[in-house]
Scaffold this active site. Structure first.
Site, PDB file in Angstrom:
ATOM      1  N   ASN A 156      55.677   5.995 -10.336  1.00 30.32           N
ATOM      2  CA  ASN A 156      54.425   5.254 -10.243  1.00 30.32           C
ATOM      3  C   ASN A 156      54.731   3.750 -10.306  1.00 30.32           C
ATOM      4  O   ASN A 156      55.326   3.276 -11.277  1.00 30.32           O
ATOM      5  CB  ASN A 156      53.516   5.682 -11.402  1.00 30.32           C
ATOM      6  CG  ASN A 156      52.178   4.977 -11.350  1.00 30.32           C
ATOM      7  OD1 ASN A 156      52.118   3.772 -11.170  1.00 30.32           O
ATOM      8  ND2 ASN A 156      51.104   5.726 -11.504  1.00 30.32           N
ATOM      9  N   HIS A 169      52.545  -0.764 -11.921  1.00 26.34           N
ATOM     10  CA  HIS A 169      52.844  -1.895 -12.820  1.00 26.34           C
ATOM     11  C   HIS A 169      53.484  -3.067 -12.076  1.00 26.34           C
ATOM     12  O   HIS A 169      53.415  -4.203 -12.531  1.00 26.34           O
ATOM     13  CB  HIS A 169      53.729  -1.427 -13.980  1.00 26.34           C
ATOM     14  CG  HIS A 169      53.105  -0.267 -14.699  1.00 26.34           C
ATOM     15  ND1 HIS A 169      51.960  -0.397 -15.445  1.00 26.34           N
ATOM     16  CD2 HIS A 169      53.428   1.048 -14.719  1.00 26.34           C
ATOM     17  CE1 HIS A 169      51.614   0.785 -15.908  1.00 26.34           C
ATOM     18  NE2 HIS A 169      52.495   1.682 -15.477  1.00 26.34           N
ATOM     19  N   HIS A 222      47.994   4.404  -7.929  1.00 25.23           N
ATOM     20  CA  HIS A 222      46.628   4.774  -8.297  1.00 25.23           C
ATOM     21  C   HIS A 222      45.679   3.696  -7.771  1.00 25.23           C
ATOM     22  O   HIS A 222      45.672   2.578  -8.285  1.00 25.23           O
ATOM     23  CB  HIS A 222      46.543   4.882  -9.835  1.00 25.23           C
ATOM     24  CG  HIS A 222      45.210   5.356 -10.335  1.00 25.23           C
ATOM     25  ND1 HIS A 222      44.997   5.705 -11.648  1.00 25.23           N
ATOM     26  CD2 HIS A 222      44.021   5.542  -9.715  1.00 25.23           C
ATOM     27  CE1 HIS A 222      43.739   6.080 -11.812  1.00 25.23           C
ATOM     28  NE2 HIS A 222      43.122   5.985 -10.655  1.00 25.23           N
ATOM     29  N   ARG A 231      42.621   2.290  -8.022  1.00 23.76           N
ATOM     30  CA  ARG A 231      41.470   2.343  -8.936  1.00 23.76           C
ATOM     31  C   ARG A 231      40.229   1.732  -8.296  1.00 23.76           C
ATOM     32  O   ARG A 231      40.340   0.858  -7.447  1.00 23.76           O
ATOM     33  CB  ARG A 231      41.793   1.571 -10.220  1.00 23.76           C
ATOM     34  CG  ARG A 231      42.696   2.342 -11.145  1.00 23.76           C
ATOM     35  CD  ARG A 231      42.868   1.609 -12.466  1.00 23.76           C
ATOM     36  NE  ARG A 231      43.411   2.510 -13.460  1.00 23.76           N
ATOM     37  CZ  ARG A 231      42.670   3.257 -14.273  1.00 23.76           C
ATOM     38  NH1 ARG A 231      41.362   3.172 -14.256  1.00 23.76           N
ATOM     39  NH2 ARG A 231      43.252   4.068 -15.123  1.00 23.76           N
ATOM     40  N   ARG A 233      42.438  -2.955 -10.020  1.00 25.23           N
ATOM     41  CA  ARG A 233      43.089  -3.853 -10.979  1.00 25.23           C
ATOM     42  C   ARG A 233      44.580  -4.036 -10.694  1.00 25.23           C
ATOM     43  O   ARG A 233      45.179  -4.993 -11.115  1.00 25.23           O
ATOM     44  CB  ARG A 233      42.862  -3.382 -12.411  1.00 25.23           C
ATOM     45  CG  ARG A 233      43.650  -2.161 -12.780  1.00 25.23           C
ATOM     46  CD  ARG A 233      43.574  -1.884 -14.259  1.00 25.23           C
ATOM     47  NE  ARG A 233      42.287  -1.322 -14.624  1.00 25.23           N
ATOM     48  CZ  ARG A 233      42.140  -0.449 -15.617  1.00 25.23           C
ATOM     49  NH1 ARG A 233      43.171  -0.070 -16.335  1.00 25.23           N
ATOM     50  NH2 ARG A 233      40.959   0.041 -15.914  1.00 25.23           N
ATOM     51  N   GLU A 238      47.090   8.596  -6.252  1.00 20.95           N
ATOM     52  CA  GLU A 238      46.224   9.007  -7.364  1.00 20.95           C
ATOM     53  C   GLU A 238      44.880   8.355  -7.153  1.00 20.95           C
ATOM     54  O   GLU A 238      44.816   7.155  -6.841  1.00 20.95           O
ATOM     55  CB  GLU A 238      46.787   8.471  -8.681  1.00 20.95           C
ATOM     56  CG  GLU A 238      47.779   9.344  -9.335  1.00 20.95           C
ATOM     57  CD  GLU A 238      48.272   8.672 -10.592  1.00 20.95           C
ATOM     58  OE1 GLU A 238      47.534   7.903 -11.221  1.00 20.95           O
ATOM     59  OE2 GLU A 238      49.423   8.907 -10.925  1.00 20.95           O
ATOM     60  N   THR A 295      44.935   6.447 -17.410  1.00 18.75           N
ATOM     61  CA  THR A 295      44.140   7.668 -17.289  1.00 18.75           C
ATOM     62  C   THR A 295      44.069   8.419 -18.620  1.00 18.75           C
ATOM     63  O   THR A 295      45.098   8.788 -19.174  1.00 18.75           O
ATOM     64  CB  THR A 295      44.753   8.596 -16.210  1.00 18.75           C
ATOM     65  OG1 THR A 295      45.105   7.800 -15.101  1.00 18.75           O
ATOM     66  CG2 THR A 295      43.780   9.670 -15.798  1.00 18.75           C
ATOM     67  N   GLU A 350      48.706  18.849 -11.686  1.00 17.41           N
ATOM     68  CA  GLU A 350      49.645  18.002 -12.417  1.00 17.41           C
ATOM     69  C   GLU A 350      49.206  18.066 -13.873  1.00 17.41           C
ATOM     70  O   GLU A 350      48.053  17.750 -14.194  1.00 17.41           O
ATOM     71  CB  GLU A 350      49.617  16.560 -11.915  1.00 17.41           C
ATOM     72  CG  GLU A 350      50.589  15.682 -12.724  1.00 17.41           C
ATOM     73  CD  GLU A 350      50.723  14.260 -12.178  1.00 17.41           C
ATOM     74  OE1 GLU A 350      50.535  14.043 -10.963  1.00 17.41           O
ATOM     75  OE2 GLU A 350      51.022  13.370 -12.996  1.00 17.41           O
ATOM     76  N   HIS A 385      52.544  11.574 -17.271  1.00 21.90           N
ATOM     77  CA  HIS A 385      51.848  10.698 -18.231  1.00 21.90           C
ATOM     78  C   HIS A 385      52.593  10.605 -19.554  1.00 21.90           C
ATOM     79  O   HIS A 385      52.775  11.617 -20.235  1.00 21.90           O
ATOM     80  CB  HIS A 385      50.404  11.135 -18.504  1.00 21.90           C
ATOM     81  CG  HIS A 385      49.550   9.939 -18.825  1.00 21.90           C
ATOM     82  ND1 HIS A 385      49.588   9.319 -20.035  1.00 21.90           N
ATOM     83  CD2 HIS A 385      48.697   9.212 -18.064  1.00 21.90           C
ATOM     84  CE1 HIS A 385      48.771   8.280 -20.012  1.00 21.90           C
ATOM     85  NE2 HIS A 385      48.234   8.190 -18.825  1.00 21.90           N
TER      86      HIS A 385
END
Ligand code: PXP
Length: 253
Positions: A6, A9, A42, A44, A48, A68, A99, A151, A191
């Site tokens: 992922n 970041h 992801h 969103r 963000r 995602e 999440t 998942e 996660h």
């Protein structure tokens, strides 16, 4: 077992300065070249970190995007126009830092069935996944809703405060994986997974892929920070040396 990374970041860092670097597209190629099987982003609702253009470019150039996303109509429409390699439906709250908890598929199987069908309608090869707690009832609902994968949310396992809580979560995960496989689902996990807690999870039979972000990007900072400082110092020192040599040349005349 495979790894999806992922890279949200990286986009967070880019957005902090409003620049176009560090680039999530560049990050996608770095993680794939290092051996990851998928790049996870992801998108969103508040955008963000990762933005529409990022996911479009990453999907188009790598063909390895796991998107995602929430079940929000507008986001589903965007995903259908991109058709990434796979989509993972997650619950999404505006104020959450990341999440929180799994998707309640059992609470609205019909709605999720509409989503999985819209992807299958667009492409029979599309892959859909539901991000759920290790809960057999949710796994069953995911199957009923037409998801190919679940998942398993490993946040509770990763955040367990005591050994007995951790063992309890591991048991729950093992049972959910076993059940999901039995009813014909494929299973991923993600996660809060890091360089320590991955061992016990990876020992469980049946996982296809782990989706990991924060611990990998955090490690990358400290594996790379010293090197980045050295590179900058190399340049400063080289300029210093050039200045010194120039001054001495004039002195010699
Ligand atoms: N899988 C899903 C569905 C997620 O929502 C997240 C967090 O964005 C991850 C995996 C990765 O979690 P982490 O960043 O804690 O490794």
């Amino acid at each position: 077992m495979k790894l999806g990374v992922n890279i949200d970041h990286i986009a967070t860092l880019r957005n902090a300065r409003g620049e176009n670097f560090p680039s999530p597209v560049h990050a996608a190629f770095v993680v794939l070249e290092a051996g990851a099987s998928n790049v996870t982003c992801h998108l969103r609702e508040d955008r963000r970190h990762i933005r529409d253009n990022d996911v479009r470019i990453i999907s188009e150039l790598t063909k390895r995007l796991n998107l995602e996303m929430s079940a929000d109509d507008k986001i589903v429409k965007i995903a259908l126009s991109i058709m990434p390699r796979s989509v993972t439906i997650v619950p999404e709250k505006r104020k959450e830092l990341t999440t929180e908890g799994g998707l309640d598929v059992a609470g609205d199987v019909k709605r999720f069935k509409n989503i999985t069908e819209s992807f299958k309608f667009k492409s029979i090869d599309s892959i859909t996944s539901a991000f759920i707690e290790p809960d057999v009832r949710q796994a069953e609902a995911a199957k009923e809703a037409g998801f190919d994968f679940i998942e398993i949310h490993t946040g509770r396992y990763a955040g367990a405060a005591t050994e007995s809580e951790r063992m309890k979560e591991l048991k729950r995960i093992k049972e959910a994986v076993g059940y999901a496989l039995k009813i014909g689902l494929k299973v991923n996990a993600g996660h809060g997974l890091d360089y320590k807690n991955i061992f016990d999870i990876a020992l469980i039979e049946g996982f296809e892929e782990f989706n990991i972000g924060f611990s990998i990007v955090s490690k990358a900072v400290f594996e790379g920070l010293g090197r980045a400082v050295e590179k900058m110092l190399d340049i400063i020192k080289a300029v210093d040396l050039a200045k010194f040599e120039k001054a001495n040349k004039y002195d010699a005349k």
